[in-house]
Design a protein around this motif. Sequence first.
Motif, mmCIF file in Angstrom:
data_model
loop_
_atom_site.group_PDB
_atom_site.id
_atom_site.type_symbol
_atom_site.label_atom_id
_atom_site.label_comp_id
_atom_site.label_asym_id
_atom_site.label_seq_id
_atom_site.Cartn_x
_atom_site.Cartn_y
_atom_site.Cartn_z
ATOM 1 N N ALA A 261 0.771 -1.137 0.002
ATOM 2 C CA ALA A 261 0.045 -0.097 -0.059
ATOM 3 C C ALA A 261 0.937 1.443 -0.103
ATOM 4 O O ALA A 261 0.431 2.252 -0.803
ATOM 5 C CB ALA A 261 -0.727 -0.067 1.248
ATOM 6 N N VAL A 262 1.743 1.133 0.599
ATOM 7 C CA VAL A 262 2.742 2.348 0.921
ATOM 8 C C VAL A 262 3.377 2.462 -0.614
ATOM 9 O O VAL A 262 3.569 3.441 -1.272
ATOM 10 C CB VAL A 262 4.190 2.073 1.872
ATOM 11 N N ALA A 263 3.703 1.385 -1.447
ATOM 12 C CA ALA A 263 4.473 1.486 -2.639
ATOM 13 C C ALA A 263 3.480 1.930 -3.594
ATOM 14 O O ALA A 263 3.789 2.889 -4.442
ATOM 15 C CB ALA A 263 4.998 0.105 -2.864
ATOM 16 N N ARG A 264 1.902 1.592 -3.571
ATOM 17 C CA ARG A 264 0.949 2.244 -4.428
ATOM 18 C C ARG A 264 0.814 3.750 -3.991
ATOM 19 O O ARG A 264 0.935 4.638 -5.105
ATOM 20 C CB ARG A 264 -0.103 1.647 -4.075
ATOM 21 N N GLU A 265 0.921 4.040 -2.957
ATOM 22 C CA GLU A 265 0.667 5.427 -2.621
ATOM 23 C C GLU A 265 2.167 6.513 -3.317
ATOM 24 O O GLU A 265 1.825 7.443 -3.732
ATOM 25 C CB GLU A 265 0.886 5.681 -1.019
ATOM 26 N N ILE A 266 3.354 5.828 -3.291
ATOM 27 C CA ILE A 266 4.407 6.467 -3.683
ATOM 28 C C ILE A 266 4.206 6.503 -5.132
ATOM 29 O O ILE A 266 4.827 7.367 -5.721
ATOM 30 C CB ILE A 266 5.675 6.008 -3.062
ATOM 31 N N ALA A 267 4.117 5.277 -6.016
ATOM 32 C CA ALA A 267 3.914 5.060 -7.234
ATOM 33 C C ALA A 267 2.835 6.272 -7.761
ATOM 34 O O ALA A 267 3.109 7.073 -8.950
ATOM 35 C CB ALA A 267 3.409 4.001 -7.858
ATOM 36 N N THR A 268 1.758 6.329 -7.209
ATOM 37 C CA THR A 268 0.848 7.394 -7.404
ATOM 38 C C THR A 268 1.456 8.951 -7.373
ATOM 39 O O THR A 268 1.079 9.674 -8.293
ATOM 40 C CB THR A 268 -0.466 7.175 -6.729
ATOM 41 N N ALA A 269 2.055 9.204 -6.306
ATOM 42 C CA ALA A 269 2.651 10.580 -6.167
ATOM 43 C C ALA A 269 3.684 10.824 -7.295
ATOM 44 O O ALA A 269 3.754 12.011 -7.499
ATOM 45 C CB ALA A 269 3.070 10.516 -4.795
ATOM 46 N N ALA A 270 4.207 9.745 -7.603
ATOM 47 C CA ALA A 270 5.502 9.721 -8.696
ATOM 48 C C ALA A 270 4.988 10.052 -10.149
ATOM 49 O O ALA A 270 5.770 10.138 -10.842
ATOM 50 C CB ALA A 270 6.376 8.573 -8.377
ATOM 51 N N GLY A 271 3.735 9.972 -10.235
ATOM 52 C CA GLY A 271 3.126 9.936 -11.408
ATOM 53 C C GLY A 271 2.759 8.745 -12.197
ATOM 54 O O GLY A 271 2.546 8.751 -13.376
ATOM 55 N N HIS A 272 2.957 7.561 -11.390
ATOM 56 C CA HIS A 272 2.641 6.237 -12.057
ATOM 57 C C HIS A 272 1.431 5.733 -11.381
ATOM 58 O O HIS A 272 1.440 5.664 -10.238
ATOM 59 C CB HIS A 272 3.886 5.368 -11.802
ATOM 60 N N PRO A 273 0.541 5.143 -12.229
ATOM 61 C CA PRO A 273 -0.767 4.439 -11.421
ATOM 62 C C PRO A 273 -0.125 3.232 -10.740
ATOM 63 O O PRO A 273 0.708 2.486 -11.327
ATOM 64 C CB PRO A 273 -1.510 4.061 -12.749
#
Length: 172
Positions: free
Chosen positions: A159-171
């Motif tokens: 979940a942390v990785a998904r949050e970071i991926a989204t914030a970094a501009g990747h779904p």
Amino acid sequence: MIVWLNGTFGAGKTTTARELAGLLGARVFDPEYVGYLLRILFPEPVADFQDISLWRPLVVETAARIHEHTGGPLVIPQTLLVESYAEEVFTALAGRGLVVRHFVLHAGQDELRRRIETDPAEPGARQWRLDHLGAYAAALPWLRTSGTLVGTEAKPPAAVAREIATAAGHPG
């Protein structure tokens, strides 16, 4: 793009980095290996291998070369608690044309202590990690302005990785 995962020991950088690399199709580069090499080449005692002035430019050069070779995102899980060291590394990476997204994985002191004390992977490093919790707390003011704080308490690494991926501009 480089996604730099900062935070103190026990925050979940290594586990999150593996999850995040899978989401981004990225490589993980651990700058501690540069530090291990320098400790062999220059065995003079230092409190932290990051204090060896050669560590920072070697990390930049290695990260830039890996990124150039792979052509894709790079995830770097590395605690940077000295503001001038972080500025030196991030500025040099940006000077190489690399976009650096700085995320600070954060958990409260009680949770960090619990994670460190129950980590079976490196029992010899337990006290060293606990001793650095104060330095992390002291660095939090500049870390909050330099990076994006991401809470890791009560969240699985995926979940942390998904949050970071989204914030970094990747779904994620």
